[in-house]
Design a protein around this motif. Structure first.
Motif, PDB file in Angstrom:
ATOM      1  N   ARG A   1      -7.238  -7.828  -8.359  1.00 47.86           N
ATOM      2  CA  ARG A   1      -7.540  -6.446  -8.005  1.00 47.86           C
ATOM      3  C   ARG A   1      -7.093  -6.116  -6.592  1.00 47.86           C
ATOM      4  NH1 ARG A   1     -12.915  -3.517  -9.991  1.00 47.86           N
ATOM      5  NH2 ARG A   1     -11.942  -2.654 -11.828  1.00 47.86           N
ATOM      6  N   LEU A   2      -7.049  -7.111  -5.702  1.00 50.17           N
ATOM      7  CA  LEU A   2      -6.648  -6.859  -4.331  1.00 50.17           C
ATOM      8  C   LEU A   2      -5.141  -6.778  -4.178  1.00 50.17           C
ATOM      9  CD1 LEU A   2      -9.134  -9.155  -2.428  1.00 50.17           C
ATOM     10  CD2 LEU A   2      -9.071  -6.689  -2.397  1.00 50.17           C
TER      11      LEU A   2
ATOM     12  N   VAL B   1     -16.403   2.688   0.117  1.00 54.70           N
ATOM     13  CA  VAL B   1     -15.472   1.570   0.254  1.00 54.70           C
ATOM     14  C   VAL B   1     -15.235   1.297   1.745  1.00 54.70           C
ATOM     15  CG1 VAL B   1     -13.279   0.587  -0.521  1.00 54.70           C
ATOM     16  CG2 VAL B   1     -14.363   2.401  -1.854  1.00 54.70           C
ATOM     17  N   PRO B   2     -16.192   0.660   2.416  1.00 56.84           N
ATOM     18  CA  PRO B   2     -16.040   0.392   3.847  1.00 56.84           C
ATOM     19  C   PRO B   2     -14.785  -0.428   4.143  1.00 56.84           C
ATOM     20  CG  PRO B   2     -18.293  -0.011   3.136  1.00 56.84           C
ATOM     21  CD  PRO B   2     -17.486   0.189   1.890  1.00 56.84           C
ATOM     22  N   GLY B   3     -14.052   0.002   5.167  1.00 56.13           N
ATOM     23  CA  GLY B   3     -12.862  -0.733   5.561  1.00 56.13           C
ATOM     24  C   GLY B   3     -11.573  -0.252   4.916  1.00 56.13           C
ATOM     25  N   THR B   4     -11.670   0.669   3.961  1.00 56.83           N
ATOM     26  CA  THR B   4     -10.457   1.135   3.290  1.00 56.83           C
ATOM     27  C   THR B   4      -9.827   2.293   4.050  1.00 56.83           C
ATOM     28  OG1 THR B   4      -9.537   1.762   1.143  1.00 56.83           O
ATOM     29  CG2 THR B   4     -11.518   2.910   1.839  1.00 56.83           C
ATOM     30  N   LYS B   5      -8.589   2.626   3.701  1.00 52.98           N
ATOM     31  CA  LYS B   5      -7.918   3.793   4.256  1.00 52.98           C
ATOM     32  C   LYS B   5      -8.325   5.007   3.430  1.00 52.98           C
ATOM     33  CE  LYS B   5      -3.892   1.262   5.974  1.00 52.98           C
ATOM     34  NZ  LYS B   5      -2.412   1.134   5.915  1.00 52.98           N
TER      35      LYS B   5
ATOM     36  N   ARG C   1      -3.515  11.657 -13.671  1.00 50.96           N
ATOM     37  CA  ARG C   1      -3.348  11.121 -12.319  1.00 50.96           C
ATOM     38  C   ARG C   1      -4.562  10.274 -11.915  1.00 50.96           C
ATOM     39  NH1 ARG C   1      -1.084  15.840  -8.384  1.00 50.96           N
ATOM     40  NH2 ARG C   1      -0.598  14.005  -7.091  1.00 50.96           N
ATOM     41  N   THR C   2      -4.303   9.197 -11.159  1.00 46.73           N
ATOM     42  CA  THR C   2      -5.360   8.284 -10.718  1.00 46.73           C
ATOM     43  C   THR C   2      -5.123   7.870  -9.269  1.00 46.73           C
ATOM     44  OG1 THR C   2      -5.677   7.382 -12.939  1.00 46.73           O
ATOM     45  CG2 THR C   2      -6.466   6.041 -11.119  1.00 46.73           C
ATOM     46  N   CYS C   3      -6.200   7.814  -8.494  1.00 50.22           N
ATOM     47  CA  CYS C   3      -6.124   7.299  -7.128  1.00 50.22           C
ATOM     48  C   CYS C   3      -7.087   6.125  -7.001  1.00 50.22           C
ATOM     49  CB  CYS C   3      -6.490   8.375  -6.110  1.00 50.22           C
ATOM     50  SG  CYS C   3      -6.193   7.859  -4.388  1.00 50.22           S
ATOM     51  N   SER C   4      -6.693   5.139  -6.197  1.00 51.94           N
ATOM     52  CA  SER C   4      -7.487   3.927  -6.050  1.00 51.94           C
ATOM     53  C   SER C   4      -7.712   3.585  -4.577  1.00 51.94           C
ATOM     54  CB  SER C   4      -6.768   2.760  -6.750  1.00 51.94           C
ATOM     55  OG  SER C   4      -7.551   1.596  -6.698  1.00 51.94           O
ATOM     56  N   TRP C   5      -8.920   3.127  -4.297  1.00 53.91           N
ATOM     57  CA  TRP C   5      -9.269   2.626  -2.968  1.00 53.91           C
ATOM     58  C   TRP C   5      -9.924   1.255  -3.146  1.00 53.91           C
ATOM     59  CZ3 TRP C   5     -10.287   7.505  -4.699  1.00 53.91           C
ATOM     60  CH2 TRP C   5      -9.789   8.599  -3.955  1.00 53.91           C
ATOM     61  N   ASN C   6      -9.578   0.280  -2.310  1.00 49.20           N
ATOM     62  CA  ASN C   6     -10.276  -1.009  -2.351  1.00 49.20           C
ATOM     63  C   ASN C   6     -10.181  -1.671  -0.990  1.00 49.20           C
ATOM     64  OD1 ASN C   6      -7.995  -3.268  -2.469  1.00 49.20           O
ATOM     65  ND2 ASN C   6      -7.344  -1.581  -3.792  1.00 49.20           N
ATOM     66  N   ALA C   7     -11.190  -2.469  -0.657  1.00 48.97           N
ATOM     67  CA  ALA C   7     -11.204  -3.141   0.641  1.00 48.97           C
ATOM     68  C   ALA C   7     -12.189  -4.302   0.628  1.00 48.97           C
ATOM     69  CB  ALA C   7     -11.571  -2.163   1.757  1.00 48.97           C
TER      70      ALA C   7
ATOM     71  N   TRP D   1     -14.376  -1.491  -4.777  1.00 47.46           N
ATOM     72  CA  TRP D   1     -13.214  -0.931  -5.474  1.00 47.46           C
ATOM     73  C   TRP D   1     -13.629   0.403  -6.080  1.00 47.46           C
ATOM     74  CZ3 TRP D   1      -8.277  -3.032  -6.735  1.00 47.46           C
ATOM     75  CH2 TRP D   1      -7.555  -2.297  -7.680  1.00 47.46           C
ATOM     76  N   LEU D   2     -12.790   1.428  -5.902  1.00 50.80           N
ATOM     77  CA  LEU D   2     -13.100   2.757  -6.428  1.00 50.80           C
ATOM     78  C   LEU D   2     -11.851   3.398  -7.015  1.00 50.80           C
ATOM     79  CD1 LEU D   2     -15.021   5.270  -6.673  1.00 50.80           C
ATOM     80  CD2 LEU D   2     -14.248   5.908  -4.372  1.00 50.80           C
ATOM     81  N   ASP D   3     -11.963   3.903  -8.228  1.00 55.67           N
ATOM     82  CA  ASP D   3     -10.879   4.637  -8.887  1.00 55.67           C
ATOM     83  C   ASP D   3     -11.378   6.018  -9.275  1.00 55.67           C
ATOM     84  OD1 ASP D   3      -9.005   2.645  -8.769  1.00 55.67           O
ATOM     85  OD2 ASP D   3      -9.330   1.938 -10.805  1.00 55.67           O
TER      86      ASP D   3
END
Length: 220
Positions: free
Chosen positions: A13-14, A80-84, A99-105, A113-115
């Motif tokens: 996932r990372l 999601v602490p630490g993500t952009k 459309r999908t956006c993803s954040w992970n940190a 992890w967030l989608d």
């Protein structure tokens, strides 16, 4: 701080390649109207051409909004602490409809992890059918009232190599649009996952903002 090896599932996932194409979101087409085949009905129109067999379906939403702009920077940072805050949009075969956006940190030992995904279907009926099918596949959850036309939330816990991961999914139907949130977390030091309440509330918070962004885009 000592480094810890990540479980295989979370290591994947990372990686930059995200295997989340929301494959289960197959676009459904609206019901077709059969042309009248009764002789009397055809004669009643005289010499004029027959009316079109299928009436155009009025759609509230014609295109998916920009998913990476659907959440505030404050919400992204809190979940999601630490993500952009900008997030990363996942390539789609049809960015107008899906459309999908993803954040992970990984911050310290805490991983999140967030989608956020949007899908525009051909009609309200198509969206409702798809929504019901997905809810039926995810038992053990409950309704999310006050968001869109229908909402459902479920949280599951998985364990791999003694490492817990808790994942929440929220699905919302708003007219002919479907909004899906996936939010998960792990603690690599304690091997425990965040509480069900934290994951569920986080996923619902993201869902509310995403639906608001969808509605704002339609107004514009």
């Amino acid at each position: 701080m000592r480094s810890l090896p990540l479980p295989l599932a979370l290591t994947a996932r990372l990686s930059p390649v995200v295997v989340l194409a929301v494959a289960g979101w197959a676009l459904s087409s609206g019901p077709a109207t059969q042309a009248a085949d009764h002789p009397a009905a055809q004669k009643s129109s005289g010499d004029s051409p027959s009316a079109p067999a299928t009436a155009a379906v009025s759609k509230t939403y014609a295109a998916a909004p920009a998913p990476c702009d659907s959440l505030s920077a404050k919400t992204v940072k809190s979940l999601v602490p630490g993500t952009k805050a900008a997030g990363k949009e996942i390539p789609s075969t049809d960015s107008k409809l899906r459309r999908t956006c993803s954040w992970n940190a990984l911050k310290g030992y805490e991983y999140r992890w967030l989608d956020v995904s949007f899908e525009i279907t051909a009609s309200d009926d198509a969206a409702e059918k798809s929504y019901k099918e997905r809810v039926a596949d995810k038992s053990g959850g409950g309704a999310v009232p006050g968001v869109g036309d229908a909402g459902y939330s479920v949280v599951n816990l998985t364990t791999e190599d003694k490492q817990e991961t808790r994942e929440g999914t929220v699905m919302i139907r708003a007219s002919n649009a479907l909004v899906s949130i996936t939010y998960s977390g792990s603690d690599f030091e304690s091997k425990k996952a965040p509480s069900t309440d934290d994951i569920n509330k986080g996923a619902i918070k993201a869902a509310k903002e995403a639906v608001a962004a969808l509605e704002d885009g339609q107004k514009g």
